[in-house]
Design an enzyme around this catalytic site. Structure first.
Site, PDB file in Angstrom:
ATOM      1  N   ASN A  18      39.174  41.122  41.776  1.00  0.00           N
ATOM      2  CA  ASN A  18      40.245  41.738  41.040  1.00  0.00           C
ATOM      3  C   ASN A  18      41.257  41.902  42.183  1.00  0.00           C
ATOM      4  O   ASN A  18      41.455  42.723  42.821  1.00  0.00           O
ATOM      5  CB  ASN A  18      39.934  43.118  40.323  1.00  0.00           C
ATOM      6  CG  ASN A  18      40.928  43.529  39.613  1.00  0.00           C
ATOM      7  OD1 ASN A  18      42.260  43.127  39.653  1.00  0.00           O
ATOM      8  ND2 ASN A  18      40.932  44.665  39.022  1.00  0.00           N
ATOM      9  N   ARG A 107      39.468  38.237  37.631  1.00  0.00           N
ATOM     10  CA  ARG A 107      40.347  39.142  36.762  1.00  0.00           C
ATOM     11  C   ARG A 107      42.018  38.434  36.983  1.00  0.00           C
ATOM     12  O   ARG A 107      42.044  38.453  38.208  1.00  0.00           O
ATOM     13  CB  ARG A 107      40.482  40.457  37.023  1.00  0.00           C
ATOM     14  CG  ARG A 107      41.520  41.091  36.288  1.00  0.00           C
ATOM     15  CD  ARG A 107      41.929  42.546  36.551  1.00  0.00           C
ATOM     16  NE  ARG A 107      42.906  43.029  35.654  1.00  0.00           N
ATOM     17  CZ  ARG A 107      43.973  43.934  35.959  1.00  0.00           C
ATOM     18  NH1 ARG A 107      43.809  44.057  37.402  1.00  0.00           N
ATOM     19  NH2 ARG A 107      44.817  44.254  35.168  1.00  0.00           N
ATOM     20  N   HIS A 196      45.794  45.328  30.183  1.00  0.00           N
ATOM     21  CA  HIS A 196      44.673  46.233  30.037  1.00  0.00           C
ATOM     22  C   HIS A 196      43.532  45.579  28.779  1.00  0.00           C
ATOM     23  O   HIS A 196      42.775  46.268  28.295  1.00  0.00           O
ATOM     24  CB  HIS A 196      45.275  47.541  29.506  1.00  0.00           C
ATOM     25  CG  HIS A 196      45.834  48.038  30.663  1.00  0.00           C
ATOM     26  ND1 HIS A 196      46.638  49.163  30.382  1.00  0.00           N
ATOM     27  CD2 HIS A 196      45.755  48.351  31.848  1.00  0.00           C
ATOM     28  CE1 HIS A 196      47.316  49.677  31.391  1.00  0.00           C
ATOM     29  NE2 HIS A 196      46.507  49.138  32.374  1.00  0.00           N
ATOM     30  N   ARG A 257      56.168  53.878  36.373  1.00  0.00           N
ATOM     31  CA  ARG A 257      56.888  53.062  35.365  1.00  0.00           C
ATOM     32  C   ARG A 257      57.341  53.713  34.422  1.00  0.00           C
ATOM     33  O   ARG A 257      56.854  54.729  33.817  1.00  0.00           O
ATOM     34  CB  ARG A 257      55.923  51.854  34.813  1.00  0.00           C
ATOM     35  CG  ARG A 257      55.489  50.781  36.001  1.00  0.00           C
ATOM     36  CD  ARG A 257      54.731  50.041  35.539  1.00  0.00           C
ATOM     37  NE  ARG A 257      53.416  50.013  36.039  1.00  0.00           N
ATOM     38  CZ  ARG A 257      52.173  49.451  35.532  1.00  0.00           C
ATOM     39  NH1 ARG A 257      52.377  48.812  34.424  1.00  0.00           N
ATOM     40  NH2 ARG A 257      51.161  49.722  36.358  1.00  0.00           N
ATOM     41  N   GLU A 405      35.897  47.756  33.474  1.00  0.00           N
ATOM     42  CA  GLU A 405      36.499  46.244  33.343  1.00  0.00           C
ATOM     43  C   GLU A 405      35.456  45.132  34.164  1.00  0.00           C
ATOM     44  O   GLU A 405      35.309  44.112  33.599  1.00  0.00           O
ATOM     45  CB  GLU A 405      37.763  46.207  33.853  1.00  0.00           C
ATOM     46  CG  GLU A 405      38.837  47.034  32.814  1.00  0.00           C
ATOM     47  CD  GLU A 405      40.110  47.388  33.458  1.00  0.00           C
ATOM     48  OE1 GLU A 405      39.873  48.317  34.060  1.00  0.00           O
ATOM     49  OE2 GLU A 405      41.077  46.760  33.266  1.00  0.00           O
TER      50      GLU A 405
END
Ligand code: ADP
Length: 427
Positions: A18, A107, A196, A257, A405
């Protein structure tokens, strides 16, 4: 060979890579059990603070009590993605783990409209990932570095891409189109993609197993609350809307963010306050959210500690930031109920969703109209990796599920490998 039923299952593993914009996470996972043989993180890449940590437990049995071993910062900083990955490859070779790897699962952040499923990587796929870099300039190029290093290091192994956007490709037009001229979508791909996806899929699947219902019959709203945050609504097992958009900036407020703002603010910043595009990008992606409002930190733990400490100079600011954060998430969850006619329950996941009882309580308090009531005792007890339903008996269920994940990437890579092998055996 059927990977899922082979007697060799316990010794086979998928190397999961990832690559983020400034980090590389990696693990060597047995797809059936989810056991990690090795895992690690390289972060702050290309800076003097660059560090790499690798943990490994090369004994296959869960019941053996041998201690995990770990090594930290054995590369001298600064180093980049490629150097970190090369160090990983050397470590895998030194530990004799290479022969256990059956494939590498990557990923990949942006698959655009091209990929709704895992895909075997070839030159065409790499070209497409590269073309999609215009939609994810910080991530897709990093993902390609990971793919290239692993292809070179393990030329005989299949490389598989698992896209963060894939789970959301089932969103209907009404959810993914913006209210802007259609041509911007049809000619330039400006639409909502969502992210996600692997995490939302994993936790929804876990809940389906908990309530003993096929995922295809489950209707859920899932809130992934980490540094990045998103809410997804899952109808009959499929994503039908999600809060992140064309980029991971839309939707609820996050660590640094902003989430949704009036787009007119951008024009105002340029025209009235002389902001450049770069400054706006930095402002909205790196200086806003919990950090921007609290003027203290993007870290939920730091903010909770400050909020409960009356002597802390930023106590009030921390409370404002966390209150806005929770309110915006509650609003997003409530608005997504418009996509459903039935709701089995809500899921919290991600670092904040899995660990912050306070955040969960604040969000659930604002969702009483949807018949959510938090059980304080269960809410306090369900943290640090414990999963479960934190709602009262009369409430609609609300599960806390630790996301994984990497395990999904390992499972989906193994499944694709099986399908390819079975297809070639039957031809
Ligand atoms: P990322 O999106 O980078 O994967 P994580 O899912 O690890 O992020 O989530 C990081 C966030 O989780 C941080 O804001 C951190 O403060 C928060 N967090 C972790 N543990 C706790 C805790 N015990 N209480 C409150 N927040 C926590």
């Amino acid at each position: 060979m059927d990977i899922s039923t082979s007697s060799q299952t316990n010794t086979l593993a998928i190397l999961v890579i990832n690559c983020g914009s400034s980090s590389v996470k990696f693990s060597l996972i047995q797809p059936k059990s989810g056991i990690n043989l090795l895992s690690g993180l390289a972060e702050c890449l290309t800076t003097p603070q660059a560090s790499i940590k690798i943990k490994y437990n090369i004994n296959d049995s869960i019941n053996d009590n041998n201690e995990n071993q770990s090594e930290t910062s054995f590369l001298s900083a600064p180093f980049d993605h490629q150097q970190a990955l090369n160090a990983l490859v050397s470590k895998l070779k030194a530990l004799d783990l290479v022969e256990k790897i059956i494939a590498v699962g990557h990923r990949v952040v942006h698959g655009g409209e091209h990929y709704s499923k895992p895909i075997l990587i070839n030159d065409d796929v790499k070209r497409t990932i590269n073309n999609l870099a215009k939609l994810a300039p910080l991530h897709n190029p990093a993902n390609l570095i990971g793919i290239n290093v692993c292809q070179k290091a393990f030329p005989k192994l299949s490389q598989i891409a698992i896209f963060d956007t894939a789970f959301h490709q089932s969103m209907p037009e009404k959810a993914y189109l913006y209210g802007i001229p259609f041509e911007l979508y049809s000619k330039h791909g400006i639409r909502r993609y969502g992210f996600h996806g692997t995490s939302h899929y994993f936790v929804a699947n876990q809940v389906a197993q908990l309530i003993n219902k096929p995922l295809e019959q489950c209707n859920l709203i899932s809130a992934h609350l980490g540094n990045g945050c998103s809410v997804t609504v899952i109808k009959n097992g499929k994503s039908v809307d999600t809060s992140l958009g064309m980029t991971p900036l839309e939707g609820v407020m996050m660590g640094t963010r902003s989430g949704d703002i009036d787009a007119g603010i951008i024009v105002h910043l340029v025209e009235q306050l002389s902001y450049s595009i770069e400054q706006i990008d930095t402002l909205l992606n790196k200086q806003s959210g919990l950090l921007g409002l609290s003027t203290l930190s993007n870290d939920c733990r730091t903010l909770e500690a400050a909020m409960f400490d009356d002597n802390h100079s930023k106590s009030a600011q921390a409370k404002i930031a966390l209150t806005v954060f929770c309110y915006r998430i509650a609003k997003s969850i409530a608005s997504f109920s418009a996509s459903l006619t039935q709701l089995d329950g809500l899921i919290f996941t991600g670092g904040i969703g899995e660990n912050s009882s306070w955040v969960r309580q604040q969000i659930l308090k604002q969702l009483s109209l949807l018949n959510f009531q938090v059980c304080e005792e269960k809410n306090q007890a369900t943290r640090f990796g414990t999963s479960g339903n934190i709602a009262t008996k009369s409430s609609r269920p609300c599960w806390v599920i630790a996301t994984n994940e990497e395990w999904v990437i390992a499972q989906q890579s193994a499944q694709l490998l099986n399908t390819i092998k079975n297809n070639s055996a039957s031809n």
